[in-house]
Enzyme design. Structure first.
Site, short mmCIF file in Angstrom:
data_model
loop_
_atom_site.label_atom_id
_atom_site.label_comp_id
_atom_site.label_asym_id
_atom_site.label_seq_id
_atom_site.Cartn_x
_atom_site.Cartn_y
_atom_site.Cartn_z
CD GLU A 171 6.73 1.53 -8.41
OE1 GLU A 171 7.72 0.91 -7.97
OE2 GLU A 171 5.58 1.09 -8.35
CB VAL A 206 14.43 -3.82 -13.15
CG1 VAL A 206 13.16 -3.06 -13.54
CG2 VAL A 206 15.31 -2.97 -12.26
N GLY A 228 0.80 -1.23 0.00
CA GLY A 228 0.00 0.00 0.00
C GLY A 228 0.83 1.28 0.00
#
Ligand SMILES: [Zn+2]
EC number: 2.7.1.21
Length: 198
Positions: free
Chosen positions: A96, A172, A28
């Site tokens: 991010e 990634v 979250g």
């Protein structure tokens, strides 16, 4: 005698600060970032949001969290670009953040020193449990760090890491629910043993 008005005091002492919201996937983080930024918008503050251009999972121009509660953002390639966009801004949101370069902590410090409130969301660790990109440094220089938790899918305790369920060693791998699962420390150790015997 000099009488300072309320406005003048605000202008000379704008409270710059760095807040970090970090945790595993499904914890979250982005929802928390969006909530803080919405509140700032309601308080008539000028808000600008950035995300690394690597993260184009959902939309080029929006910070989108898993519950589709979204907010518009600017995708950028380098952390230094943030300084070019933020001359008249009160609050900067960064989503991010683990995918940004190591220049990000310096940029955030610069913004906070100018009086900007900087709110950063990012993964604390990669799928191997290794601290991710500039997040550890950001936690160190932050005024406030919030660690948010997902729930372990195996036992229901608080999760601490995002375990990758597909065999791929690339750091990634922008994933969806099928590729990662939040696990607690104990279940993560078990899962690693199972992975090794595969
Ligand atoms: Zn567990």
């Amino acid at each position: 005698m000099v009488v300072y008005s309320e406005d003048h005091r605000e202008e000379t002492c704008r409270r710059g600060r760095i807040e970090v919201i970090c945790g595993s996937m499904f914890s979250g983080k982005t929802e928390e970032l969006i909530r803080s930024l919405r509140r700032a918008t309601f308080a008539h503050q000028r808000v600008e949001i950035f995300k690394p251009s690597i993260d184009t999972r959902y939309s080029e121009e929006e910070v989108v969290s898993h519950d589709n509660n979204s907010i518009k953002s600017t995708p950028i390639d380098s952390s230094a670009s943030i300084l070019l966009f933020t001359s008249e801004i009160d609050v900067v949101g960064i989503d991010e953040a683990q995918f940004f370069d190591d220049g990000l902590p310096g940029v955030c410090n610069e913004l906070a020193n100018r009086g900007v409130r900087v709110i950063i969301a990012g993964l604390d660790m990669d799928f191997k449990g290794v601290p991710f990109g500039p997040i550890p440094a950001l936690c160190a220089i932050a005024d406030e760090v919030t660690k948010v938790h997902a729930i372990c899918v195996k036992c229901g305790n608080l999760a601490y890491v995002s375990h990758r369920t597909v065999l791929n060693d690339k750091r990634v791998l922008l994933g969806e629910k099928e590729e990662y699962e939040p696990l607690c420390r104990c279940c993560y150790q078990k899962a690693l043993k199972e992975d090794m015997s595969k």
